[in-house]
Design a protein around this motif. Structure first.
Motif, short mmCIF file in Angstrom:
data_model
loop_
_atom_site.label_atom_id
_atom_site.label_comp_id
_atom_site.label_asym_id
_atom_site.label_seq_id
_atom_site.Cartn_x
_atom_site.Cartn_y
_atom_site.Cartn_z
N GLY A 171 -3.41 23.00 18.47
CA GLY A 171 -3.70 23.72 19.71
C GLY A 171 -2.99 25.07 19.74
N THR A 172 -3.33 25.83 20.76
CA THR A 172 -2.81 27.21 20.89
C THR A 172 -2.23 27.40 22.28
N ALA A 173 -1.55 28.55 22.46
CA ALA A 173 -0.99 28.87 23.77
C ALA A 173 -2.12 28.98 24.80
N THR A 174 -3.30 29.49 24.34
CA THR A 174 -4.43 29.63 25.28
C THR A 174 -4.88 28.24 25.74
N GLU A 175 -4.95 27.30 24.77
CA GLU A 175 -5.35 25.93 25.13
C GLU A 175 -4.34 25.34 26.14
N ALA A 176 -3.04 25.60 25.88
CA ALA A 176 -2.01 25.07 26.77
C ALA A 176 -2.17 25.64 28.18
N THR A 177 -2.46 26.95 28.25
CA THR A 177 -2.63 27.57 29.57
C THR A 177 -3.83 26.96 30.28
N LYS A 178 -4.91 26.69 29.52
CA LYS A 178 -6.11 26.08 30.16
C LYS A 178 -5.77 24.67 30.67
N GLU A 179 -4.99 23.93 29.89
CA GLU A 179 -4.61 22.58 30.33
C GLU A 179 -3.83 22.64 31.64
N ILE A 180 -2.92 23.62 31.69
CA ILE A 180 -2.10 23.76 32.90
C ILE A 180 -2.97 24.17 34.07
N GLN A 181 -3.93 25.08 33.82
CA GLN A 181 -4.80 25.56 34.91
C GLN A 181 -5.68 24.44 35.46
N LYS A 182 -6.06 23.51 34.58
CA LYS A 182 -6.86 22.37 35.04
C LYS A 182 -6.03 21.45 35.93
N LEU A 183 -4.74 21.35 35.59
CA LEU A 183 -3.88 20.43 36.32
C LEU A 183 -3.38 21.00 37.64
N PHE A 184 -3.12 22.29 37.63
CA PHE A 184 -2.48 22.89 38.80
C PHE A 184 -3.29 24.07 39.33
N ASN A 185 -2.97 24.48 40.57
CA ASN A 185 -3.69 25.65 41.09
C ASN A 185 -3.02 26.93 40.57
N ARG A 186 -3.64 28.08 40.84
CA ARG A 186 -3.23 29.33 40.21
C ARG A 186 -1.77 29.71 40.47
N GLU A 187 -1.29 29.44 41.68
CA GLU A 187 0.09 29.81 42.02
C GLU A 187 1.10 29.00 41.21
N GLN A 188 0.60 27.87 40.64
CA GLN A 188 1.54 27.01 39.91
C GLN A 188 1.48 27.23 38.41
N ASN A 189 0.95 28.39 37.98
CA ASN A 189 0.93 28.68 36.54
C ASN A 189 2.31 28.55 35.95
N PHE A 190 2.38 28.24 34.68
CA PHE A 190 3.68 28.04 34.05
C PHE A 190 3.76 28.96 32.85
N ASP A 191 4.91 29.65 32.70
CA ASP A 191 5.02 30.73 31.70
C ASP A 191 4.95 30.28 30.24
N THR A 192 5.57 29.14 29.92
CA THR A 192 5.67 28.78 28.50
C THR A 192 5.08 27.40 28.21
N PRO A 193 3.79 27.19 28.54
CA PRO A 193 3.24 25.84 28.33
C PRO A 193 3.02 25.54 26.85
N LYS A 194 3.12 24.25 26.51
CA LYS A 194 2.79 23.82 25.14
C LYS A 194 1.51 23.00 25.24
N PRO A 195 0.62 23.13 24.22
CA PRO A 195 -0.58 22.29 24.25
C PRO A 195 -0.19 20.83 24.04
N GLU A 196 -0.89 19.93 24.72
CA GLU A 196 -0.58 18.50 24.57
C GLU A 196 -0.69 18.06 23.11
N ARG A 197 -1.64 18.67 22.37
CA ARG A 197 -1.84 18.25 20.97
C ARG A 197 -0.60 18.53 20.11
N LEU A 198 0.10 19.64 20.42
CA LEU A 198 1.33 19.97 19.67
C LEU A 198 2.40 18.90 19.91
N ILE A 199 2.57 18.56 21.16
CA ILE A 199 3.61 17.56 21.50
C ILE A 199 3.20 16.19 20.94
N GLU A 200 1.88 15.93 20.95
CA GLU A 200 1.40 14.64 20.40
C GLU A 200 1.77 14.55 18.92
#
Ligand code: SAM
Length: 255
Positions: A32-61
């Motif tokens: 996965g990529t940082a873009t994928e991680a950002t999309k995962e975060i955006q699906k989970l949370f609303n825009r105000e809750q964006n997170f600066d340094t997300p990791k894609p779930e696949r990387l942690i897996e």
């Protein structure tokens, strides 16, 4: 400012036809990529809750499958958006997460709740995640000992009630907090603790040890005590806060 809303970042675009040679593959190419991680975060949370340094779930897996087996404990002491514990949960690992900031309430708890309900983003399909499990959430209390505002000494934190102080002392001394009669906790069948703000003298000791067998012992924590008292062999007295200082680590404060 980049992108329609000024929230994008510039990226280098390279075409396959321009590429030369072969890049050596690694274990981390398909995680996965940082873009994928950002999309995962955006699906989970609303825009105000964006997170600066997300990791894609696949990387942690990938990290968790390389380093652990089902049932192992995964520790993330910097939870952030909670990716590590969300992935560990989906992979049937036990986990402990620690977070200092508000992310706990804004990101981690809501994220884990949807994971438990069977959220289908990230690695869910890859690991056949259908929900389940749970977690316990604890908030740390304030420090038991704090510096006195005027004197160079430590004192019990004024925000502590007597019960909170007793519970903390039991913990620091290795006793299970369980007030019964004059005892506030036990560390074994025969060892008890009693904590008091009263002045401790011989008659106080007699009253507090009236139910104590010879084979049992008692640790008394008090703030004031009579000097030069002869104590029964099975009774030990410690002072608040003096004897608690050694149990707490104040090195980081340069003391
Ligand atoms: C870069 S983020 C972690 C990213 C996270 N592992 C993830 O994948 O989403 C670092 C987090 O550590 C937290 N943090 C910093 N110092 C801390 C500390 N002493 N104890 C607990 N959390 C801390 C910050 O609030 C921040 O949310």
């Amino acid at each position: 400012m980049f992108g329609k809303n000024g929230t994008s970042k510039p990226q280098q675009k390279r075409f396959l036809s321009e590429a030369k040679g072969i890049t050596v593959g690694t274990l981390w190419d398909d995680v996965g990529t940082a873009t994928e991680a950002t999309k995962e975060i955006q699906k989970l949370f609303n825009r105000e809750q964006n997170f600066d340094t997300p990791k894609p779930e696949r990387l942690i897996e990938r990290v968790i499958s390389l380093a652990t087996e089902e049932g192992d404990i995964v520790l993330d002491s910097f939870l952030g958006s909670g990716t590590t514990v969300a992935v560990a949960h989906k992979m049937n690992r036990k986990w402990i997460g620690i977070e200092l900031g508000q992310h706990c309430y804004t990101h981690v708890i809501p994220r884990l709740n949807v994971v438990i309900d069977g959220e289908q983003g990230g690695i869910s399909k890859l690991v056949n995640w259908n929900g389940g499990g749970g977690f316990k959430f604890y908030e740390l209390a304030e420090s038991l000992l704090v510096k006195n505002e005027r004197l160079p000494i430590y004192q019990i934190n004024p925000s502590y009630t007597f019960e909170m102080m007793v519970e903390a002392i039991c913990k620091l001394e290795g006793f299970k907090y369980k007030p019964v009669g004059e005892y506030h906790g036990t560390s074994s069948e025969n060892r008890f603790i009693h904590v008091t703000n009263e002045f401790v003298n011989s008659s106080y000791i007699i009253s507090v040890t009236k139910n104590l067998d010879k084979k049992q012992s008692l640790l008394i924590y008090c703030t004031k005590k009579q000097s030069a008292m002869i104590l029964p062999e099975n009774v030990e007295i410690k002072k608040i806060p003096k004897d608690l200082l050694a149990k707490c680590n104040f090195e980081s404060e340069g003391l």
